[in-house]
Design an enzyme around this catalytic site. Sequence first.
Site, mmCIF file in Angstrom:
data_model
loop_
_atom_site.group_PDB
_atom_site.id
_atom_site.type_symbol
_atom_site.label_atom_id
_atom_site.label_comp_id
_atom_site.label_asym_id
_atom_site.label_seq_id
_atom_site.Cartn_x
_atom_site.Cartn_y
_atom_site.Cartn_z
ATOM 1 N N ASP A 1 0.795 -1.234 0.000
ATOM 2 C CA ASP A 1 0.000 0.000 0.000
ATOM 3 C C ASP A 1 0.826 1.282 0.000
ATOM 4 O OD1 ASP A 1 -2.612 -1.089 -0.077
ATOM 5 O OD2 ASP A 1 -2.437 -1.651 2.028
ATOM 6 N N ASP B 1 -6.469 -3.495 -6.577
ATOM 7 C CA ASP B 1 -6.136 -2.218 -5.929
ATOM 8 C C ASP B 1 -4.657 -1.845 -6.123
ATOM 9 O OD1 ASP B 1 -7.999 -4.003 -4.747
ATOM 10 O OD2 ASP B 1 -8.150 -2.829 -2.929
#
Length: 397
Positions: free
Chosen positions: A120, A180
């Site tokens: 992330d 993502d």
Amino acid sequence: MRTIKKTVLSLLIGFCPMAGFGQKAQIDKLFKLAEQQTDVMLKEIPAVSQANAKAPLVSPRTLSPTRALQLVAARDWTSGFFPGELWYLYEYTGKDKWKEEARAFTAKLENEKNNAGTHDMGFKIYCSYGNGYRLTKDPAYRDVIIQSAKTLTKRFKPAAGIIRSWDHHKEVWQCPVIIDNMMNLELLFAATRLTGDSAFYKVAVAHAKTTMKNHFRPDNSTYHVIDYDTLTGKVLKKNTHQGYSHESAWSRGQAWGLYGYTMCYRETKDKTFLEQAEKIARYMLDHPRMPKDLIPYYDYDAPGIPNEPRDVSAATVMASALYELSTFSANGKHYRAKADQVMKNLAANYVSPVGQNKGFILLHSTGSKPANSEVDVPLSYADYYFLEALLRQKALK
Ligand code: GLY
């Protein structure tokens, strides 16, 4: 008769130079609201208890079921969005007040540049330090971006051609990659621009190409999670985690894909990325279960539609991506008109009343319906991509 009147009116608005002024006034109004709400949030943040926290809680993420403000630690995937919103407020208004707040909240994330335990990095560092560097050219921000990109590439698996997403659920997946993850590639492209070292760029392109090959179904919807054998590159599983089922189309996942491939085209000018983005846009916009107001249900295949929660965050990611796609695609006018429609409907029906909801801007997002977590709540990333979309809308005028 009424239809004829309506058509004439919309044609007039379409050709009327005043329509542009109307949109500018609307963008001004929404940024004013965002400033007022962010003032509220800045007052609420210090009141949140740090008592049981394992690490300092630094950024707002959502509201709890009792409507209390929830903050997250720097390692949480959402920690970069609030600093990013502050940078967007500074970009729009030019006020030093927002720059100072943005600097302060950005600084709290610096240690993440060495956290190799997650994919992330782009969400955390590019939304905060990336925007900060774009707007200030502070060399210290540049260094954080480069170090973060170095850390992220440690997760690249060359034989499979992908960056590993999660380390959790080792009992379920050997090497999971979620759609993502396309969003984290922007950080890598930036690192190559900043250093001249093409290694980051190559990792990003390999990841985007492998994802294009394995994540998408024949109807152009995307799976959420693909599990890889890292030695052979073989696909082991095609799953979901936050969608309705393994074979369903989780809305935010489609939006991450749309945004990711549009950004990859911007960075590489590889036509196959543009075509992929256009295919996803068609899937999302033309789907029979896309509601009339273009704010998706949390999953296109949720069985209880129309009585399923919406996901405003999917709508804001989609709108921001469509504005950018409109600048590249032969179908650009259509994408821009659709993005305008999303923004108009969000402004009309999904914004928080001023002073309420602890300062979040938008209501009605869904984090994870299967986990019954963050259903029909505000989310910081919905607000972040909303402000980004407003800035893109303004730039296109
Ligand atoms: N990246 C996690 C999510 O979209 O919920």
